[in-house]
Design a protein around this motif. Sequence first.
Motif, PDB file in Angstrom:
ATOM      1  N   CYS A 109       0.882  -1.173   0.000  1.00 20.12           N
ATOM      2  CA  CYS A 109       0.000   0.000   0.000  1.00 20.12           C
ATOM      3  C   CYS A 109       0.919   1.223   0.000  1.00 20.12           C
ATOM      4  CB  CYS A 109      -0.926  -0.020   1.213  1.00 20.12           C
ATOM      5  SG  CYS A 109      -2.316   1.116   1.095  1.00 20.12           S
ATOM      6  N   ASP A 110       1.786   1.283  -1.005  1.00 19.47           N
ATOM      7  CA  ASP A 110       2.771   2.355  -1.096  1.00 19.47           C
ATOM      8  C   ASP A 110       2.117   3.617  -1.634  1.00 19.47           C
ATOM      9  OD1 ASP A 110       4.350   0.238  -0.429  1.00 19.47           O
ATOM     10  OD2 ASP A 110       5.433   0.145  -2.320  1.00 19.47           O
ATOM     11  N   GLY A 111       2.309   4.700  -0.932  1.00 22.98           N
ATOM     12  CA  GLY A 111       1.763   5.971  -1.366  1.00 22.98           C
ATOM     13  C   GLY A 111       0.271   6.120  -1.178  1.00 22.98           C
ATOM     14  N   CYS A 112      -0.343   5.230  -0.429  1.00 25.48           N
ATOM     15  CA  CYS A 112      -1.780   5.345  -0.172  1.00 25.48           C
ATOM     16  C   CYS A 112      -2.052   6.506   0.778  1.00 25.48           C
ATOM     17  CB  CYS A 112      -2.325   4.050   0.431  1.00 25.48           C
ATOM     18  SG  CYS A 112      -2.409   2.693  -0.754  1.00 25.48           S
ATOM     19  N   GLN A 113      -3.227   7.098   0.629  1.00 26.03           N
ATOM     20  CA  GLN A 113      -3.636   8.182   1.500  1.00 26.03           C
ATOM     21  C   GLN A 113      -4.971   7.838   2.142  1.00 26.03           C
ATOM     22  OE1 GLN A 113      -2.746  12.331   0.156  1.00 26.03           O
ATOM     23  NE2 GLN A 113      -2.805  11.322  -1.848  1.00 26.03           N
ATOM     24  N   PHE A 114      -5.061   8.065   3.441  1.00 30.92           N
ATOM     25  CA  PHE A 114      -6.285   7.849   4.204  1.00 30.92           C
ATOM     26  C   PHE A 114      -6.672   9.205   4.778  1.00 30.92           C
ATOM     27  CE2 PHE A 114      -4.006   3.889   4.029  1.00 30.92           C
ATOM     28  CZ  PHE A 114      -4.982   2.927   3.851  1.00 30.92           C
ATOM     29  N   LEU A 115      -7.688   9.838   4.209  1.00 35.18           N
ATOM     30  CA  LEU A 115      -8.003  11.220   4.530  1.00 35.18           C
ATOM     31  C   LEU A 115      -9.461  11.405   4.956  1.00 35.18           C
ATOM     32  CD1 LEU A 115      -6.366  12.727   1.301  1.00 35.18           C
ATOM     33  CD2 LEU A 115      -5.270  12.424   3.543  1.00 35.18           C
ATOM     34  N   ASN A 116      -9.652  11.926   6.148  1.00 37.02           N
ATOM     35  CA  ASN A 116     -10.980  12.340   6.616  1.00 37.02           C
ATOM     36  C   ASN A 116     -12.029  11.223   6.581  1.00 37.02           C
ATOM     37  OD1 ASN A 116     -12.571  14.384   7.722  1.00 37.02           O
ATOM     38  ND2 ASN A 116     -13.486  14.830   5.742  1.00 37.02           N
ATOM     39  N   VAL A 120      -5.540 -12.459  11.864  1.00 33.19           N
ATOM     40  CA  VAL A 120      -4.875 -13.282  10.866  1.00 33.19           C
ATOM     41  C   VAL A 120      -4.555 -12.504   9.567  1.00 33.19           C
ATOM     42  CG1 VAL A 120      -4.866 -15.507   9.638  1.00 33.19           C
ATOM     43  CG2 VAL A 120      -6.074 -15.307  11.788  1.00 33.19           C
ATOM     44  N   ALA A 121      -5.209 -11.402   9.309  1.00 33.06           N
ATOM     45  CA  ALA A 121      -4.935 -10.601   8.109  1.00 33.06           C
ATOM     46  C   ALA A 121      -3.550  -9.961   8.204  1.00 33.06           C
ATOM     47  CB  ALA A 121      -6.001  -9.515   7.954  1.00 33.06           C
ATOM     48  N   SER A 122      -3.025  -9.513   7.054  1.00 34.50           N
ATOM     49  CA  SER A 122      -1.719  -8.853   7.069  1.00 34.50           C
ATOM     50  C   SER A 122      -1.723  -7.659   6.123  1.00 34.50           C
ATOM     51  CB  SER A 122      -0.609  -9.834   6.668  1.00 34.50           C
ATOM     52  OG  SER A 122      -0.803 -10.277   5.345  1.00 34.50           O
ATOM     53  N   ALA A 123      -0.938  -6.649   6.493  1.00 39.14           N
ATOM     54  CA  ALA A 123      -0.843  -5.437   5.685  1.00 39.14           C
ATOM     55  C   ALA A 123       0.591  -4.934   5.678  1.00 39.14           C
ATOM     56  CB  ALA A 123      -1.767  -4.360   6.243  1.00 39.14           C
ATOM     57  N   ASN A 124       1.059  -4.532   4.510  1.00 37.32           N
ATOM     58  CA  ASN A 124       2.399  -3.979   4.336  1.00 37.32           C
ATOM     59  C   ASN A 124       2.220  -2.577   3.738  1.00 37.32           C
ATOM     60  OD1 ASN A 124       5.093  -3.529   4.024  1.00 37.32           O
ATOM     61  ND2 ASN A 124       5.427  -5.157   2.534  1.00 37.32           N
ATOM     62  N   ILE A 125       2.485  -1.557   4.550  1.00 38.04           N
ATOM     63  CA  ILE A 125       2.196  -0.170   4.167  1.00 38.04           C
ATOM     64  C   ILE A 125       3.469   0.661   4.260  1.00 38.04           C
ATOM     65  CG2 ILE A 125       0.857   1.886   4.777  1.00 38.04           C
ATOM     66  CD1 ILE A 125      -1.159  -0.100   6.122  1.00 38.04           C
ATOM     67  N   SER A 126       3.731   1.461   3.219  1.00 30.42           N
ATOM     68  CA  SER A 126       4.867   2.384   3.278  1.00 30.42           C
ATOM     69  C   SER A 126       4.540   3.658   2.503  1.00 30.42           C
ATOM     70  CB  SER A 126       6.146   1.738   2.748  1.00 30.42           C
ATOM     71  OG  SER A 126       6.020   1.429   1.390  1.00 30.42           O
ATOM     72  N   ALA A 159       0.483  -5.856  10.858  1.00 33.72           N
ATOM     73  CA  ALA A 159       0.569  -4.641  10.052  1.00 33.72           C
ATOM     74  C   ALA A 159       1.974  -4.073  10.168  1.00 33.72           C
ATOM     75  CB  ALA A 159      -0.456  -3.623  10.515  1.00 33.72           C
ATOM     76  N   VAL A 160       2.633  -3.913   9.026  1.00 36.03           N
ATOM     77  CA  VAL A 160       3.952  -3.292   8.981  1.00 36.03           C
ATOM     78  C   VAL A 160       3.764  -1.934   8.314  1.00 36.03           C
ATOM     79  CG1 VAL A 160       6.292  -3.458   8.077  1.00 36.03           C
ATOM     80  CG2 VAL A 160       5.094  -5.527   8.811  1.00 36.03           C
ATOM     81  N   VAL A 161       4.087  -0.864   9.062  1.00 33.52           N
ATOM     82  CA  VAL A 161       3.927   0.496   8.551  1.00 33.52           C
ATOM     83  C   VAL A 161       5.295   1.158   8.596  1.00 33.52           C
ATOM     84  CG1 VAL A 161       2.753   2.709   8.833  1.00 33.52           C
ATOM     85  CG2 VAL A 161       1.568   0.580   9.433  1.00 33.52           C
ATOM     86  N   ARG A 162       5.780   1.578   7.414  1.00 32.06           N
ATOM     87  CA  ARG A 162       7.108   2.189   7.317  1.00 32.06           C
ATOM     88  C   ARG A 162       7.012   3.552   6.639  1.00 32.06           C
ATOM     89  NH1 ARG A 162       8.256  -3.207   5.774  1.00 32.06           N
ATOM     90  NH2 ARG A 162       7.910  -2.678   3.623  1.00 32.06           N
ATOM     91  N   THR A 163       7.858   4.467   7.069  1.00 31.17           N
ATOM     92  CA  THR A 163       8.057   5.760   6.434  1.00 31.17           C
ATOM     93  C   THR A 163       6.724   6.407   6.037  1.00 31.17           C
ATOM     94  OG1 THR A 163      10.016   4.711   5.466  1.00 31.17           O
ATOM     95  CG2 THR A 163       9.565   6.962   4.810  1.00 31.17           C
ATOM     96  N   SER A 164       5.828   6.517   6.991  1.00 34.38           N
ATOM     97  CA  SER A 164       4.505   7.083   6.754  1.00 34.38           C
ATOM     98  C   SER A 164       4.268   8.252   7.703  1.00 34.38           C
ATOM     99  CB  SER A 164       3.436   6.007   6.949  1.00 34.38           C
ATOM    100  OG  SER A 164       3.604   4.972   5.990  1.00 34.38           O
ATOM    101  N   SER A 165       3.288   9.082   7.379  1.00 34.52           N
ATOM    102  CA  SER A 165       3.001  10.239   8.220  1.00 34.52           C
ATOM    103  C   SER A 165       1.581  10.178   8.771  1.00 34.52           C
ATOM    104  CB  SER A 165       3.203  11.535   7.431  1.00 34.52           C
ATOM    105  OG  SER A 165       2.320  11.587   6.335  1.00 34.52           O
TER     106      SER A 165
END
Length: 142
Positions: A70-77, A92-98, A121-127
């Motif tokens: 989920c590279d460059g995804c945006q979650f807004l409002n 059991v689900a998995s997510a790889n987000i950066s 859930a792995v979240v890297r270099t996100s704001s």
Amino acid sequence: PLGAGGIYIAGSFVAIVADLAVANCTSDVSGGGIFLDGECDMSGGVTFQANTASLGAGLYLSTKASLQGCDGCQFLNNTALSSAGGIYVDAVASANISLAHFAYNTAYLYGGAGFVKSGLAVVRTSSFTMNRACSGAGVLRC
């Protein structure tokens, strides 16, 4: 399905989703924007904006789900009436987000930006900007 206000993705194949905006969608249960019940790669960037659901207003990952990227995804409002304004990762689900951006998401209970039930859930270099939850964990509840 138990949700999918906007898009429902299921199956044993890998769906590739890129350059997509999912906005102003509503689900009474889960997955206001997208309900993922299979494998998906959203590395091309998806924007989840102004979606509403009880759980996972922007994106909901069921127990069978695997979000490979989920590279460059945006979650807004996005607004969750229970938990996870941005993204909900079920058991059991998995997510790889950066390189993602979570801003102005709200949950009336837990995890303004996201909620990880007992999945991975792995979240890297996100704001994270101005996410809030009324009962706790404005950013991520794990």
